[in-house]
Design a protein around this motif. Structure first.
Motif, PDB file in Angstrom:
ATOM      1  N   MET A  54       0.720  -1.171   0.166  1.00 56.97           N
ATOM      2  CA  MET A  54      -0.136   0.025   0.090  1.00 56.97           C
ATOM      3  C   MET A  54       0.732   1.011   0.004  1.00 56.97           C
ATOM      4  O   MET A  54       1.943   1.294   0.604  1.00 56.97           O
ATOM      5  CB  MET A  54      -1.100   0.230   1.280  1.00 56.97           C
ATOM      6  N   HIS A  55       0.478   2.214  -0.666  1.00 57.98           N
ATOM      7  CA  HIS A  55       1.269   3.342  -0.848  1.00 57.98           C
ATOM      8  C   HIS A  55       1.269   4.193   0.683  1.00 57.98           C
ATOM      9  O   HIS A  55       0.066   4.146   1.367  1.00 57.98           O
ATOM     10  CB  HIS A  55       0.677   4.559  -1.630  1.00 57.98           C
ATOM     11  N   ASN A  56       2.513   4.713   0.925  1.00 57.71           N
ATOM     12  CA  ASN A  56       2.342   5.216   2.450  1.00 57.71           C
ATOM     13  C   ASN A  56       2.340   6.692   2.476  1.00 57.71           C
ATOM     14  O   ASN A  56       2.377   7.450   3.423  1.00 57.71           O
ATOM     15  CB  ASN A  56       3.776   4.735   3.268  1.00 57.71           C
ATOM     16  N   LEU A  57       2.034   7.544   1.409  1.00 61.11           N
ATOM     17  CA  LEU A  57       1.696   8.817   1.122  1.00 61.11           C
ATOM     18  C   LEU A  57       2.526   9.739   2.098  1.00 61.11           C
ATOM     19  O   LEU A  57       2.531  10.695   2.574  1.00 61.11           O
ATOM     20  CB  LEU A  57       0.152   8.974   1.850  1.00 61.11           C
ATOM     21  N   GLY A  58       3.939   9.165   1.870  1.00 60.88           N
ATOM     22  CA  GLY A  58       5.016  10.066   2.325  1.00 60.88           C
ATOM     23  C   GLY A  58       5.348  10.062   3.877  1.00 60.88           C
ATOM     24  O   GLY A  58       6.103  10.492   4.651  1.00 60.88           O
ATOM     25  N   GLN A  59       4.739   8.610   4.249  1.00 56.41           N
ATOM     26  CA  GLN A  59       4.714   8.535   5.914  1.00 56.41           C
ATOM     27  C   GLN A  59       5.768   7.818   6.374  1.00 56.41           C
ATOM     28  O   GLN A  59       6.001   6.801   5.557  1.00 56.41           O
ATOM     29  CB  GLN A  59       3.460   8.271   6.571  1.00 56.41           C
ATOM     30  N   THR A  60       6.634   7.907   7.203  1.00 53.73           N
ATOM     31  CA  THR A  60       7.602   6.878   7.774  1.00 53.73           C
ATOM     32  C   THR A  60       7.878   7.258   9.375  1.00 53.73           C
ATOM     33  O   THR A  60       7.703   8.466   9.527  1.00 53.73           O
ATOM     34  CB  THR A  60       9.047   6.858   7.114  1.00 53.73           C
ATOM     35  N   ARG A  61       8.539   6.356  10.000  1.00 55.95           N
ATOM     36  CA  ARG A  61       8.796   6.485  11.314  1.00 55.95           C
ATOM     37  C   ARG A  61      10.179   7.113  11.440  1.00 55.95           C
ATOM     38  O   ARG A  61      10.891   7.431  12.273  1.00 55.95           O
ATOM     39  CB  ARG A  61       8.738   5.292  12.009  1.00 55.95           C
ATOM     40  N   SER A  62      10.792   7.029   9.867  1.00 55.62           N
ATOM     41  CA  SER A  62      12.316   7.478   9.958  1.00 55.62           C
ATOM     42  C   SER A  62      12.334   8.913  10.222  1.00 55.62           C
ATOM     43  O   SER A  62      11.489   9.550   9.944  1.00 55.62           O
ATOM     44  CB  SER A  62      12.929   7.160   8.413  1.00 55.62           C
ATOM     45  N   SER A  63      13.551   9.299  10.863  1.00 60.79           N
ATOM     46  CA  SER A  63      13.662  10.717  11.372  1.00 60.79           C
ATOM     47  C   SER A  63      15.315  10.987  11.371  1.00 60.79           C
ATOM     48  O   SER A  63      16.064  10.215  11.873  1.00 60.79           O
ATOM     49  CB  SER A  63      13.340  11.095  12.542  1.00 60.79           C
ATOM     50  N   HIS A  64      15.527  11.920  10.658  1.00 65.23           N
ATOM     51  CA  HIS A  64      17.020  12.417  10.777  1.00 65.23           C
ATOM     52  C   HIS A  64      17.090  13.944  11.277  1.00 65.23           C
ATOM     53  O   HIS A  64      16.652  15.016  10.940  1.00 65.23           O
ATOM     54  CB  HIS A  64      17.475  12.523   9.261  1.00 65.23           C
ATOM     55  N   GLN A  65      17.552  13.915  12.450  1.00 64.60           N
ATOM     56  CA  GLN A  65      17.894  15.236  13.279  1.00 64.60           C
ATOM     57  C   GLN A  65      19.050  15.512  13.631  1.00 64.60           C
ATOM     58  O   GLN A  65      20.161  14.787  13.229  1.00 64.60           O
ATOM     59  CB  GLN A  65      16.981  15.052  14.504  1.00 64.60           C
ATOM     60  N   ARG A  66      19.544  16.735  14.094  1.00 61.68           N
ATOM     61  CA  ARG A  66      20.896  17.166  14.146  1.00 61.68           C
ATOM     62  C   ARG A  66      21.733  16.201  15.002  1.00 61.68           C
ATOM     63  O   ARG A  66      22.685  15.962  14.665  1.00 61.68           O
ATOM     64  CB  ARG A  66      20.992  18.554  14.897  1.00 61.68           C
ATOM     65  N   ASN A  67      21.017  15.514  16.116  1.00 58.28           N
ATOM     66  CA  ASN A  67      21.998  14.878  17.065  1.00 58.28           C
ATOM     67  C   ASN A  67      21.460  13.169  16.736  1.00 58.28           C
ATOM     68  O   ASN A  67      21.936  12.462  17.730  1.00 58.28           O
ATOM     69  CB  ASN A  67      21.904  15.209  18.165  1.00 58.28           C
ATOM     70  N   HIS A  68      20.678  12.960  15.877  1.00 55.95           N
ATOM     71  CA  HIS A  68      20.201  11.377  15.864  1.00 55.95           C
ATOM     72  C   HIS A  68      19.531  10.984  14.414  1.00 55.95           C
ATOM     73  O   HIS A  68      19.285  12.083  13.935  1.00 55.95           O
ATOM     74  CB  HIS A  68      19.442  11.060  16.784  1.00 55.95           C
ATOM     75  N   LEU A  69      19.523   9.780  14.107  1.00 54.90           N
ATOM     76  CA  LEU A  69      19.083   9.361  13.040  1.00 54.90           C
ATOM     77  C   LEU A  69      18.343   8.140  13.538  1.00 54.90           C
ATOM     78  O   LEU A  69      18.807   7.330  13.883  1.00 54.90           O
ATOM     79  CB  LEU A  69      20.198   8.937  11.891  1.00 54.90           C
ATOM     80  N   LEU A  70      17.016   7.910  13.169  1.00 55.02           N
ATOM     81  CA  LEU A  70      16.235   6.716  13.350  1.00 55.02           C
ATOM     82  C   LEU A  70      15.909   6.167  11.860  1.00 55.02           C
ATOM     83  O   LEU A  70      15.319   7.066  11.092  1.00 55.02           O
ATOM     84  CB  LEU A  70      14.883   7.072  13.920  1.00 55.02           C
ATOM     85  N   GLN A  71      16.439   5.140  11.161  1.00 56.02           N
ATOM     86  CA  GLN A  71      16.431   4.542  10.173  1.00 56.02           C
ATOM     87  C   GLN A  71      15.585   3.235   9.901  1.00 56.02           C
ATOM     88  O   GLN A  71      15.996   2.336  10.316  1.00 56.02           O
ATOM     89  CB  GLN A  71      17.605   4.474   9.340  1.00 56.02           C
ATOM     90  N   THR A  72      14.450   3.506   9.484  1.00 52.09           N
ATOM     91  CA  THR A  72      13.409   2.414   9.521  1.00 52.09           C
ATOM     92  C   THR A  72      13.715   1.702   7.950  1.00 52.09           C
ATOM     93  O   THR A  72      13.792   2.276   6.863  1.00 52.09           O
ATOM     94  CB  THR A  72      11.905   2.657   9.820  1.00 52.09           C
ATOM     95  N   PRO A  73      13.257   0.163   8.186  1.00 52.01           N
ATOM     96  CA  PRO A  73      13.437  -0.521   6.748  1.00 52.01           C
ATOM     97  C   PRO A  73      12.775   0.141   5.523  1.00 52.01           C
ATOM     98  O   PRO A  73      13.319  -0.331   4.415  1.00 52.01           O
ATOM     99  CB  PRO A  73      13.053  -1.907   7.215  1.00 52.01           C
ATOM    100  N   ASP A  74      11.887   0.843   5.639  1.00 52.49           N
ATOM    101  CA  ASP A  74      11.130   1.216   4.774  1.00 52.49           C
ATOM    102  C   ASP A  74      11.685   2.164   3.998  1.00 52.49           C
ATOM    103  O   ASP A  74      11.250   2.652   2.646  1.00 52.49           O
ATOM    104  CB  ASP A  74       9.647   1.854   5.123  1.00 52.49           C
ATOM    105  N   THR A  75      12.773   2.964   4.622  1.00 51.08           N
ATOM    106  CA  THR A  75      13.520   3.831   3.934  1.00 51.08           C
ATOM    107  C   THR A  75      14.988   3.333   3.445  1.00 51.08           C
ATOM    108  O   THR A  75      15.744   4.341   3.048  1.00 51.08           O
ATOM    109  CB  THR A  75      13.849   5.323   4.979  1.00 51.08           C
ATOM    110  N   PHE A  76      15.384   2.050   3.572  1.00 49.32           N
ATOM    111  CA  PHE A  76      16.519   1.557   3.242  1.00 49.32           C
ATOM    112  C   PHE A  76      16.814   1.582   1.658  1.00 49.32           C
ATOM    113  O   PHE A  76      15.742   1.260   1.063  1.00 49.32           O
ATOM    114  CB  PHE A  76      16.638   0.261   3.703  1.00 49.32           C
ATOM    115  N   VAL A  77      17.826   2.324   1.586  1.00 47.11           N
ATOM    116  CA  VAL A  77      18.313   2.116  -0.225  1.00 47.11           C
ATOM    117  C   VAL A  77      19.668   1.524  -0.329  1.00 47.11           C
ATOM    118  O   VAL A  77      20.537   1.706   0.611  1.00 47.11           O
ATOM    119  CB  VAL A  77      18.557   3.555  -0.547  1.00 47.11           C
TER     120      VAL A  77
END
Ligand code: UGY
Ligand code: MN
Length: 246
Positions: free
Chosen positions: A1-24
């Motif tokens: 299903m299309h996720n309409l640009g939603q993800t739990r991933s987040s890149h901030q100044r002092n941390h990165l959360l990288q979830t499998p849906d954003t893996f390249v």
């Protein structure tokens, strides 16, 4: 299903959360029949590199540019080093010092976490030797006396080694007893279960497969949620003065 640009991933100044849906996926030089998901690098501000490699059967890793740590997530790897073959099954791990001649070959379809860091020498200690092991053979210890939170230290805490890789297991409901803020950075791969990770001033739901990078001094806290234990593999630098290698 299309996720309409939603993800739990987040890149901030002092941390990165990288979830499998954003893996390249990308190819790394010298690797064959293996692709990499690069999680953190100097480009993000980290002093180390961490990536996950997905191997086809007989796939190989390219040469290391620095010290290398390997952790088998799935399948099995052969590490050829110093005239010997070390067979690593799931949860097997290896540490190879800088300059150690070695090759890594997958015995079947496999996945492995790879951490690489340039070695910071110490005048008072010889560089640590190669290590090959299996998590099941490493004794755990409670974190700050909490029996519900076990730490397995995979690289000896000795001055010849300048980084640590630990496996931390939280029983359901267990949590860090404090919000940590420290100079060491972390690379963290969620192996099992899930919970809530505080990173900086945000709280994130996290689960197996997620990667987190924490910059130096990133406020951090984790609580395990669910009915099964949560487990993660965590990197941090150790045994060096902050000005060493700077
Ligand atoms: O070793 C550590 O700093 C570890 N307790 N940090 C963490 O789990 N975020
Ligand atoms: Mn920490």
């Amino acid at each position: 299903m299309h996720n309409l640009g939603q993800t739990r991933s987040s890149h901030q100044r002092n941390h990165l959360l990288q979830t499998p849906d954003t893996f390249v996926r990308t190819a790394l030089p010298g690797s064959q029949a293996a692709t990499a998901i690069v999680h953190c690098t100097p480009q993000i501000g980290a002093a180390f590199t961490q990536y996950t490699v997905e191997f086809e059967p007989a796939g190989t890793l390219g040469p290391a540019v620095a010290q290398r740590f390997l952790y088998v997530l799935e399948g099995g790897l052969e590490v050829h080093a110093e005239g010997q073959v070390h067979r690593l099954a799931k949860e097997g791990f290896a540490y190879l010092p800088a300059g150690a001649d070695h090759t890594v070959v997958a015995s079947k379809r496999s996945r492995a976490a790879v951490i690489e860091k340039r070695y910071v020498p110490l005048a008072t200690a010889k560089p640590g030797e190669a290590i090959f092991g299996q998590v099941a053979d490493v004794a755990g210890q409670p974190l700050m006396g909490d029996e519900a939170l076990e730490v397995k230290v995979l690289i000896p805490d000795q001055p010849g080694y300048d980084f640590a890789v630990n496996v931390m297991t939280y029983q359901a409901g267990a949590a860090l007893s404090m919000v940590e803020i420290h100079v060491m950075e972390h690379g963290l791969l969620m192996l099992e279960g899930g919970g809530i990770y505080r990173l900086g001033d945000s709280w994130y739901p996290v689960e197996a497969g997620d990667f987190i990078w924490m910059a130096p001094y990133c406020p951090q806290w984790f609580g395990a949620i669910g009915k099964a234990p949560a487990k993660y593999l965590i990197y941090k630098e150790t045994n060096r003065h902050p000005l060493d290698g700077a």
